[in-house]
Design an enzyme around this catalytic site. Structure first.
Site, short mmCIF file in Angstrom:
data_model
loop_
_atom_site.label_atom_id
_atom_site.label_comp_id
_atom_site.label_asym_id
_atom_site.label_seq_id
_atom_site.Cartn_x
_atom_site.Cartn_y
_atom_site.Cartn_z
N ASP A 12 4.76 -9.32 5.19
CA ASP A 12 5.08 -9.76 3.84
C ASP A 12 3.74 -10.11 3.19
O ASP A 12 2.94 -10.85 3.77
CB ASP A 12 5.99 -11.00 3.91
N CYS A 14 4.23 -0.38 -12.34
CA CYS A 14 4.66 0.79 -13.13
C CYS A 14 5.93 0.42 -13.90
O CYS A 14 6.90 1.18 -13.94
CB CYS A 14 4.86 2.01 -12.25
N ALA A 16 0.78 -1.25 0.00
CA ALA A 16 0.00 0.00 0.00
C ALA A 16 0.81 1.30 0.00
O ALA A 16 0.35 2.30 -0.54
CB ALA A 16 -0.95 -0.01 1.20
N ALA A 17 1.97 1.33 0.65
CA ALA A 17 2.70 2.60 0.78
C ALA A 17 3.10 3.15 -0.59
O ALA A 17 3.41 2.36 -1.49
CB ALA A 17 3.94 2.40 1.65
N PRO A 18 3.06 4.47 -0.79
CA PRO A 18 2.78 5.53 0.19
C PRO A 18 1.31 5.84 0.43
O PRO A 18 0.98 6.73 1.22
CB PRO A 18 3.48 6.75 -0.44
N ASP A 32 -0.62 -3.84 -6.11
CA ASP A 32 0.19 -2.89 -6.88
C ASP A 32 1.64 -3.29 -6.57
O ASP A 32 2.23 -2.81 -5.61
CB ASP A 32 -0.12 -1.46 -6.45
N ASP A 78 1.97 -3.04 4.18
CA ASP A 78 3.26 -2.88 3.52
C ASP A 78 4.31 -3.67 4.29
O ASP A 78 4.24 -3.80 5.51
CB ASP A 78 3.69 -1.41 3.42
#
Length: 306
Positions: free
Chosen positions: A165, A235, A115-117, A182, A138
């Site tokens: 993890d 990404c 999740a971060a940021p 993500d 995270d």
């Protein structure tokens, strides 16, 4: 020529990407600075009020695939009261896609596995209108502070933060209505933000990340309820981290892919790379190269559990 400049920085990268996208436009857009964009935080304010106020100072352009998203032209958007008060979240436009395609609604139980940021976490919370529960996880303790800070700043009261993890969640079989993975990746899409990602890129790192992503997506799928939606995104543009991971999930589970329908330009997914053939189903994924929409490079797959 920009390609030759890239070659000087990282020869192996260019040698590989000649097989992925060797167009002049690809290198031109990879070298261009990224456009700034933000998402309006509708937990705190309505879209029209923010747009009206910020349009006095900045030129705004709607992000076609995200109702709350806007490209912004001009300097100083992060010095505005709107930013300080958490009315807008600075977020790259293509990274707004995963929560948009998660079919979110109120009162769901959602896992954001990496999740971060917190850009997508806060977007998920916003789409659920602060109802239900979002587990924002995270693995790195050092990244939790920024995650917690953003959750608080943006008024997301339905979020619980965990430090695990991501593979840990595989033990919670058929638990979550929605899962976002993500995934940690080689960040090729972010070269437009910082050339350090070009310098750091290594094929062995891509292969190591691909192994990690495969184990993460299996855990994510196990934790998903039947009829639930799992969205996988990166990404990066390396096939080993994208199509190959989805192909692996399809081969090892009963997962089904759903075609992503958005007003966005994209590049055809890769069905074969370096001698490996992937399932025809990966055509349903969204592969976005920088020149397609003048954004980061990005990849999104929408998975449903029968």
């Amino acid at each position: 020529m920009i390609k030759e400049q890239f070659r000087e920085i990282n020869k192996r990268f260019v040698e590989k990407y000649e097989k992925i996208d060797d167009s002049k436009e690809f290198y031109e857009f990879m070298a261009k600075p990224i456009r700034q964009s933000f998402r309006v935080n509708t937990l705190k304010i309505d879209i029209d009020s923010v747009v009206k106020r910020l349009s006095e100072e900045f030129e705004l352009e709607k992000v076609p695939w995200c109702r709350e998203g806007f490209f912004v032209y001009g300097e100083g958007i992060t010095k505005t009261p709107e930013f300080a008060l958490g009315l807008i979240f600075m977020q790259e436009a293509s990274s707004m896609i995963p929560p948009v395609v998660m079919d979110l609604e109120e009162n769901l139980f959602v896992l954001d596995m990496a999740a971060a940021p917190g850009a997508k976490t806060t977007q998920i919370s916003q789409y659920m209108n602060n109802t239900g529960c979002v587990i924002a996880n995270d693995v790195k303790y050092s990244r939790l502070n920024i995650l917690i800070s953003n959750i608080q700043k943006y008024g997301c009261v339905n979020v619980v933060v965990t430090e695990k993890d991501g593979r840990y969640f595989g033990r919670f079989k058929d638990t979550f209505d929605r899962v976002l993975l993500d995934a940690p990746c080689s960040n090729v899409g972010m070269i437009r933000k910082n050339y350090k990602y070009l310098k750091l890129w290594r094929q062995r790192e891509v292969e190591a990340l691909s192994r990690l992503q495969k184990s993460l997506i299996l855990a994510a799928y196990k934790s998903l309820k039947p009829k639930g939606v799992l969205v996988y995104s990166t990404c990066t543009l390396d096939p080993e981290e994208n199509e190959e991971v989805i192909d692996y999930l399809l081969y090892n589970t009963d997962a089904k892919l759903e075609k992503i329908k958005l007003p966005i330009k994209s590049t055809d997914p890769i069905l074969e790379f370096n001698g490996k053939k992937y399932s025809e189903e990966v055509k349903k994924c969204l592969r976005i190269h920088p020149q397609d929409n003048d954004t980061e490079g990005f990849f999104v797959a929408k998975v449903v559990k029968p």
